[in-house]
Motif scaffolding. Structure first.
Motif, mmCIF file in Angstrom:
data_model
loop_
_atom_site.group_PDB
_atom_site.id
_atom_site.type_symbol
_atom_site.label_atom_id
_atom_site.label_comp_id
_atom_site.label_asym_id
_atom_site.label_seq_id
_atom_site.Cartn_x
_atom_site.Cartn_y
_atom_site.Cartn_z
ATOM 1 N N UNK A 1 8.061 -10.625 13.260
ATOM 2 C CA UNK A 1 8.731 -9.662 14.136
ATOM 3 C C UNK A 1 9.592 -8.692 13.332
ATOM 4 N N UNK A 2 10.003 -9.099 12.158
ATOM 5 C CA UNK A 2 10.761 -8.228 11.260
ATOM 6 C C UNK A 2 9.826 -7.446 10.342
ATOM 7 N N UNK A 3 8.867 -8.140 9.739
ATOM 8 C CA UNK A 3 7.973 -7.521 8.760
ATOM 9 C C UNK A 3 7.118 -6.402 9.350
ATOM 10 N N UNK A 4 6.521 -6.645 10.506
ATOM 11 C CA UNK A 4 5.600 -5.676 11.095
ATOM 12 C C UNK A 4 6.260 -4.318 11.334
ATOM 13 N N UNK A 5 7.394 -4.254 12.044
ATOM 14 C CA UNK A 5 7.989 -2.934 12.261
ATOM 15 C C UNK A 5 8.506 -2.297 10.969
ATOM 16 N N UNK A 6 8.980 -3.108 10.028
ATOM 17 C CA UNK A 6 9.434 -2.542 8.748
ATOM 18 C C UNK A 6 8.245 -1.907 8.029
ATOM 19 N N UNK A 7 7.115 -2.616 7.988
ATOM 20 C CA UNK A 7 5.917 -2.063 7.344
ATOM 21 C C UNK A 7 5.477 -0.775 8.039
ATOM 22 N N UNK A 8 5.533 -0.765 9.371
ATOM 23 C CA UNK A 8 5.164 0.435 10.128
ATOM 24 C C UNK A 8 6.052 1.617 9.753
ATOM 25 N N UNK A 9 7.342 1.409 9.807
ATOM 26 C CA UNK A 9 8.281 2.524 9.595
ATOM 27 C C UNK A 9 8.282 3.006 8.158
ATOM 28 N N UNK A 10 8.183 2.087 7.212
ATOM 29 C CA UNK A 10 8.135 2.487 5.801
ATOM 30 C C UNK A 10 6.863 3.300 5.535
ATOM 31 N N UNK A 11 5.741 2.845 6.085
ATOM 32 C CA UNK A 11 4.476 3.564 5.924
ATOM 33 C C UNK A 11 4.554 4.947 6.561
ATOM 34 N N UNK A 12 5.030 5.004 7.794
ATOM 35 C CA UNK A 12 5.110 6.288 8.496
ATOM 36 C C UNK A 12 6.064 7.251 7.791
ATOM 37 N N UNK B 1 0.806 -1.222 0.000
ATOM 38 C CA UNK B 1 0.000 0.000 0.000
ATOM 39 C C UNK B 1 0.844 1.280 0.000
ATOM 40 N N UNK B 2 2.105 1.194 0.407
ATOM 41 C CA UNK B 2 2.939 2.407 0.476
ATOM 42 C C UNK B 2 3.045 3.104 -0.877
ATOM 43 N N UNK B 3 3.478 2.426 -1.951
ATOM 44 C CA UNK B 3 3.547 3.144 -3.227
ATOM 45 C C UNK B 3 2.172 3.568 -3.752
ATOM 46 N N UNK B 4 1.140 2.811 -3.407
ATOM 47 C CA UNK B 4 -0.223 3.193 -3.802
ATOM 48 C C UNK B 4 -0.594 4.509 -3.125
ATOM 49 N N UNK B 5 -0.347 4.605 -1.823
ATOM 50 C CA UNK B 5 -0.611 5.845 -1.092
ATOM 51 C C UNK B 5 0.188 6.999 -1.676
ATOM 52 N N UNK B 6 1.484 6.808 -1.849
ATOM 53 C CA UNK B 6 2.352 7.885 -2.355
ATOM 54 C C UNK B 6 1.834 8.382 -3.703
#
Length: 186
Positions: free
Chosen positions: A71-82, A22-27
């Motif tokens: 445990x790796x994916x969740x925080x990466x998704x959070x930080x990339x989105x934010x 969703x990140x590139x879609x949002x951008x």
């Protein structure tokens, strides 16, 4: 380290992958918005992303689907989105750079502390309550700013101040925990 399909394809992990997609879609929606509806769609994307962030953790704990890859994916998704949100909002809001600086300082500090602790065979297991509150406040305030880019400067500055306060509070409280963990015996 090899992962089996069962560990990779859990509902929480799939939700984290969806958030990354969703990140590139949002951008794209936000930076190419030509109407109020386009901004609302970008806001809905962020709202959906925030909700899936909440839901994936609940599902992981309730249905015992906590995985190392999660445990790796969740925080990466959070930080990339934010990061995508704050950098996009810099285009429209004059003082967003302050939030970007706070966000970067907090996240880089946490990364460095985690590396230091890993070298001591220690780690912080998951987000603490103030990190979760900070994330919820971040998503709430930033969703409003994304969906309603013509809000008054006073409202936008107020939302940024609230977000900044919680980012800073989270940074201070996490730093305190990291220092305590670092100073405690092995």
């Amino acid at each position: 380290m090899a992962y089996n399909r069962k560990e990779i394809f859990t509902i929480p992990n799939i939700l984290s992958i969806v958030r990354l997609i969703l990140v590139p879609v949002f951008v794209s929606f936000y930076l190419n918005a030509a109407s109020a509806q386009d901004y609302r769609i970008a806001g809905i994307i962020i709202l959906f992303s925030g909700i899936t962030d909440l839901v994936d953790g609940i599902i992981a704990r309730k249905f015992n689907q906590i995985t190392d890859i999660g445990k790796l994916l969740d925080p990466v998704a959070d930080k990339v989105t934010q990061a995508a949100i704050v950098f996009c909002l810099m285009v429209r809001f004059q003082y967003m750079w302050i939030i970007v600086v706070l966000f970067l300082v907090k996240e880089l500090s946490m990364l460095i502390w985690n590396i230091v602790l890993i070298k001591k065979n220690k780690k912080l297991d998951g987000a603490l309550w103030y990190g979760k509150v900070s994330t919820a406040v971040f998503y709430a305030c930033m969703t409003i700013m994304v969906a309603f880019p013509t809000i008054s400067d006073a409202v936008a500055n107020g939302l940024m101040a609230i977000t900044g306060f919680f980012l800073f509070l989270s940074f201070i409280l996490y730093t305190k925990i990291f220092v305590q963990m670092h100073q405690s015996g092995n």
